[in-house]
Scaffold this active site. Structure first.
Site, PDB file in Angstrom:
ATOM      1  CB  CYS B   1      -2.902  -9.497  -1.769  1.00  0.00           C
ATOM      2  SG  CYS B   1      -4.069  -8.745  -2.903  1.00  0.00           S
ATOM      3  CB  THR B   2      -1.253 -11.764   3.036  1.00  0.00           C
ATOM      4  OG1 THR B   2      -1.287 -10.455   3.606  1.00  0.00           O
ATOM      5  CG2 THR B   2      -0.103 -12.559   3.651  1.00  0.00           C
ATOM      6  CG  ASN B 178      -0.091  -5.838  -1.945  1.00  0.00           C
ATOM      7  OD1 ASN B 178      -0.632  -6.093  -0.871  1.00  0.00           O
ATOM      8  ND2 ASN B 178      -0.555  -6.284  -3.085  1.00  0.00           N
ATOM      9  NE  ARG B 191      -0.884  -5.124   3.785  1.00  0.00           N
ATOM     10  CZ  ARG B 191      -0.703  -5.513   2.515  1.00  0.00           C
ATOM     11  NH1 ARG B 191      -1.014  -6.725   2.149  1.00  0.00           N
ATOM     12  NH2 ARG B 191      -0.199  -4.685   1.628  1.00  0.00           N
TER      13      ARG B 191
END
Lengths: 120, 253
Positions: B1-2, B178, B191
């Protein structure tokens, strides 16, 4: 992600907003209704998709065991009663979802506690 | 997720997120996609929580999942939750729950209770920091005033770690993937660097839905696990969600 071509070399600036990606529909959850009835209208339209997704999880879990049918039954037997220990209104909402969709209660519970299971 | 909370120069707060889920849960060899992620996409729905015919909160749900992972209380707060992997994860908490130790809260239910009952950013932040949650996680909060945005790292054993917006010192966004903010993300799943680089390139002056959506459309923040992108603006109560596909070649996570 350093390996080509998985990372965009440049930050994207070309996507319009609102984008062309499919937009999600909205469902009104009436909190004045009995928790068992709140999700029923949504379940009418989405039961097949829910069953397919839970079927995938069951297949995945079943892959680790010889007898998949037994595992499915065991999951229902073990996790079904767990719902009665969960706080309200979630307990009744899950029971309502199971009733409306026909998906066994134990499988609805597994889906709803999946985050807790999956973090490991 | 971001998840990203960003503030414009005039104090408008935006909160956006990519929800990535389904890692190692079945790989479709033919189509090079995660099976569970594919199954989840058709289940994404925006839910408008109403009492007496009035909206009290909005959230993004997977049909059949009654907890909240992404939500907004219009005019009050925005919330997202990113997964935090830990060997002392929710699994331990589930066993304790079954054995009758029920002092901890389930993450999805905690998020929903907190969202619906929120009255302001400060008290919500305190509530999250002090919560005893069954599984570790990253809870990202946005408020409705300048500087109200935080990443709260929750742990089953340790006190919560908090990282906040500080626009006066130039920190006009927080971005969480994460991994713990104090640790370097692993080389195989970084990310954060991409997201921070794209947010920095965007500049505070230009922040808005379009630029944020572009950041979340840049690989690897967009990847094969991304099920949806949600966009929120607290002062207007805006929540929109879009189903995502990552065109090949695309990283699996």
């Amino acid at each position: 992600q350093d390996a080509y071509p998985y990372t965009d070399r440049n930050c994207r600036t070309d996507v319009p907003y609102p984008p062309n990606d499919p937009k999600v529909s909205t469902f009104v959850l009436n909190l004045d209704l009995n928790p068992k009835d709140r999700w029923a209208p949504l379940m009418k339209n989405k039961t097949n998709e829910l069953k397919a997704m839970i079927g995938d999880i069951i297949n995945l879990v079943g892959a680790f065991f010889k007898n998949k049918t037994k595992i499915v039954n065991d999951l229902d037997t073990l996790l079904g009663p767990l719902v009665y220990t969960l706080p309200q209104p979630y307990q009744d909402e899950m029971i309502g979802i199971s009733d409306a969709s026909g998906v066994p209660l134990g499988q609805i519970v597994l889906y709803n506690i999946f985050y807790e299971v999956f973090t490991v | 997720c971001t998840s990203i909370v960003a503030e414009t120069p005039n104090g408008t707060l935006y909160h956006s997120r990519n929800l990535d889920f389904g890692l190692f849960l079945g790989w479709d060899v033919k189509n090079k996609k995660w099976e569970l992620t594919e199954r989840l996409r058709p289940l994404v729905v925006n839910v408008d929580y109403q009492k007496g015919g009035k909206t009290v909160a909005k959230a993004v749900h997977f049909v059949g999942y009654v907890g909240v992972l992404t939500g907004i209380k219009p005019g009050v707060i925005t919330m997202t939750m990113n997964e935090r992997y830990n060997i002392d994860g929710g699994f331990v908490g589930i066993f304790e729950w079954i054995l009758g130790q029920r002092s901890e809260q389930w993450m999805g239910f905690f998020m929903r209770d907190t969202l619906v009952e929120a009255t302001d950013y400060a008290s919500t932040k305190t509530k999250v920091i002090n919560a005893k949650i069954m599984s570790p996680g990253y809870i990202i909060l946005g408020g409705n005033k300048s500087g109200e945005g935080a990443i709260i790292v929750t742990d089953r054993e340790k006190p919560a770690y908090v990282e906040e917006l500080d626009p006066k010192k130039g920190k006009w966004f927080v971005l969480q993937t994460n991994y713990d903010p104090v640790d370097k993300p692993p080389f195989f799943d970084d990310r954060r660097t991409s997201g921070v680089r794209c947010m920095t390139n965007t500049t505070q002056k230009a922040v808005g839905f379009g630029p944020l959506y572009n950041v979340l459309s840049t690989k690897p923040n967009l990847n094969l696990l991304t099920a949806y992108t949600a966009m929120m603006q607290v002062d207007t109560g805006y929540l929109d969600t879009f189903i995502r596909e990552c065109p090949q070649p695309c990283y699996p996570w």
